[in-house]
Design a protein around this motif. Sequence first.
Motif, mmCIF file in Angstrom:
data_model
loop_
_atom_site.group_PDB
_atom_site.id
_atom_site.type_symbol
_atom_site.label_atom_id
_atom_site.label_comp_id
_atom_site.label_asym_id
_atom_site.label_seq_id
_atom_site.Cartn_x
_atom_site.Cartn_y
_atom_site.Cartn_z
ATOM 1 N N PRO A 179 0.823 -1.214 0.000
ATOM 2 C CA PRO A 179 0.000 0.000 0.000
ATOM 3 C C PRO A 179 0.861 1.270 0.000
ATOM 4 O O PRO A 179 1.966 1.290 0.559
ATOM 5 N N ASP A 180 0.349 2.333 -0.610
ATOM 6 C CA ASP A 180 1.102 3.581 -0.744
ATOM 7 C C ASP A 180 1.590 4.128 0.590
ATOM 8 O O ASP A 180 2.721 4.598 0.697
ATOM 9 N N GLN A 181 0.746 4.103 1.622
ATOM 10 C CA GLN A 181 1.154 4.663 2.914
ATOM 11 C C GLN A 181 2.312 3.875 3.527
ATOM 12 O O GLN A 181 3.194 4.440 4.172
ATOM 13 N N ILE A 182 2.334 2.570 3.319
ATOM 14 C CA ILE A 182 3.445 1.750 3.809
ATOM 15 C C ILE A 182 4.678 1.979 2.947
ATOM 16 O O ILE A 182 5.795 2.104 3.463
ATOM 17 N N ARG A 183 4.477 2.064 1.636
ATOM 18 C CA ARG A 183 5.592 2.329 0.709
ATOM 19 C C ARG A 183 6.311 3.619 1.103
ATOM 20 O O ARG A 183 7.540 3.679 1.115
ATOM 21 N N GLU A 184 5.559 4.655 1.447
ATOM 22 C CA GLU A 184 6.162 5.933 1.842
ATOM 23 C C GLU A 184 7.039 5.768 3.082
ATOM 24 O O GLU A 184 8.131 6.343 3.150
ATOM 25 N N GLN A 185 6.583 4.983 4.048
ATOM 26 C CA GLN A 185 7.376 4.762 5.261
ATOM 27 C C GLN A 185 8.643 3.957 4.961
ATOM 28 O O GLN A 185 9.711 4.239 5.511
ATOM 29 N N LEU A 186 8.511 2.969 4.085
ATOM 30 C CA LEU A 186 9.683 2.189 3.712
ATOM 31 C C LEU A 186 10.688 3.052 2.964
ATOM 32 O O LEU A 186 11.894 3.015 3.249
ATOM 33 N N GLU A 187 10.203 3.844 2.027
ATOM 34 C CA GLU A 187 11.091 4.688 1.230
ATOM 35 C C GLU A 187 11.778 5.732 2.104
ATOM 36 O O GLU A 187 12.904 6.129 1.811
ATOM 37 N N ALA A 188 11.146 6.155 3.197
ATOM 38 C CA ALA A 188 11.774 7.110 4.115
ATOM 39 C C ALA A 188 12.955 6.474 4.844
ATOM 40 O O ALA A 188 13.832 7.191 5.336
ATOM 41 N N ALA A 189 13.009 5.143 4.901
ATOM 42 C CA ALA A 189 14.095 4.431 5.585
ATOM 43 C C ALA A 189 15.192 3.970 4.645
ATOM 44 O O ALA A 189 16.139 3.310 5.074
ATOM 45 N N ILE A 190 15.087 4.324 3.368
ATOM 46 C CA ILE A 190 16.143 3.959 2.410
ATOM 47 C C ILE A 190 17.355 4.848 2.664
ATOM 48 O O ILE A 190 17.219 6.056 2.847
ATOM 49 N N THR A 191 18.522 4.232 2.669
ATOM 50 C CA THR A 191 19.756 5.008 2.799
ATOM 51 C C THR A 191 20.589 4.820 1.554
ATOM 52 O O THR A 191 20.493 3.792 0.871
ATOM 53 N N GLU A 192 21.399 5.793 1.256
ATOM 54 C CA GLU A 192 22.277 5.737 0.086
ATOM 55 C C GLU A 192 23.455 4.800 0.315
ATOM 56 O O GLU A 192 24.019 4.275 -0.612
ATOM 57 N N GLU A 193 23.843 4.618 1.582
ATOM 58 C CA GLU A 193 25.003 3.773 1.896
ATOM 59 C C GLU A 193 24.574 2.319 1.918
ATOM 60 O O GLU A 193 24.011 1.838 2.874
ATOM 61 N N GLN A 194 24.816 1.590 0.833
ATOM 62 C CA GLN A 194 24.418 0.185 0.764
ATOM 63 C C GLN A 194 25.535 -0.692 0.336
ATOM 64 O O GLN A 194 26.344 -0.594 -0.374
#
Length: 132
Positions: free
Chosen positions: A117-132
């Motif tokens: 769902p979009d609302q969950i996707r937004e929360q997941l995307e907020a936790a993405i970091t560039e350092e991988q």
Amino acid sequence: MFDFQIEPRFSDTDGLGHIGNTAYPTWFEHARMPIFEIFHPSLEFASWPLIVARVAIDYKAQCYWGRPVDIQTTIGHVGTSSFQVLQSAYQSGVEVARSEAVLIHFDYTSEKAMPIPDQIREQLEAAITEEQ
């Protein structure tokens, strides 16, 4: 990023005196609790919405009983129904293990993946970091 601290149990040690490789999958899963709560705040098993598709662990250094282990959790790629969880375990500032897990938003009744769902996707995307 989500931070979690584990106190290794005496029973997590192996015959060589360090933390055995079988402890890490449980530690990493436990540290994914904040992500589980994003999908399912009640954490009720009867309507659980996730299934694990893949887990890979790289062991980087020895880890010992008697010292806490800090686990940092971030999100990698987010797809239509699946997402990547990236985790690193540190003891005394040294990375001892790294994990990549792929979880799927899943309907156990139909046994099919469901779009995130979009609302969950937004929360997941907020936790993405560039350092991988």
